[in-house]
Design a protein around this motif. Sequence first.
Motif, PDB file in Angstrom:
ATOM      1  N   ALA A  50      51.715   3.582  40.522  1.00 19.62           N
ATOM      2  CA  ALA A  50      51.178   3.554  39.157  1.00 19.62           C
ATOM      3  C   ALA A  50      50.039   4.559  39.073  1.00 19.62           C
ATOM      4  N   LYS A  83      51.494   1.501  31.005  1.00 18.24           N
ATOM      5  CA  LYS A  83      51.615   1.736  32.434  1.00 18.24           C
ATOM      6  C   LYS A  83      52.520   2.941  32.652  1.00 18.24           C
ATOM      7  N   THR A  94      57.336   4.149  44.472  1.00 20.87           N
ATOM      8  CA  THR A  94      56.738   4.297  43.145  1.00 20.87           C
ATOM      9  C   THR A  94      55.259   3.939  43.176  1.00 20.87           C
ATOM     10  N   GLU A 154      54.484   5.007  35.846  1.00 21.10           N
ATOM     11  CA  GLU A 154      54.863   4.959  37.253  1.00 21.10           C
ATOM     12  C   GLU A 154      55.514   6.277  37.647  1.00 21.10           C
TER      13      GLU A 154
END
Length: 92
Positions: free
Chosen positions: A75, A62, A73, A64
């Motif tokens: 993703a 992942k 934030t 961010e």
Amino acid sequence: MDEITDTGTVIHADRTLNGYIGGLPAGTDTPPVVVKSGHPAHAIAEGTSYGPSSKPDPKIVKTEVAAPNSTDTRAIDATGYTCPLKIHPVTE
């Protein structure tokens, strides 16, 4: 910019003015743009593909990102293997 590994480790990007593949021109230390709400912008992130102390590269599951001076934030679809990570100023 943070990357999260498959073991849950968070890798924080080092903020640098420029690097191997881009960033601000040499001798410049002020980002040329102001990011405005609702307008697209991009920055350059780079990392090397080797693990610390000859260990395997961490697997990133992942990524961010947040705009400068923001805590909003998001993703993004960026996975793979990288360490250490650097992020350069927004340029457009």
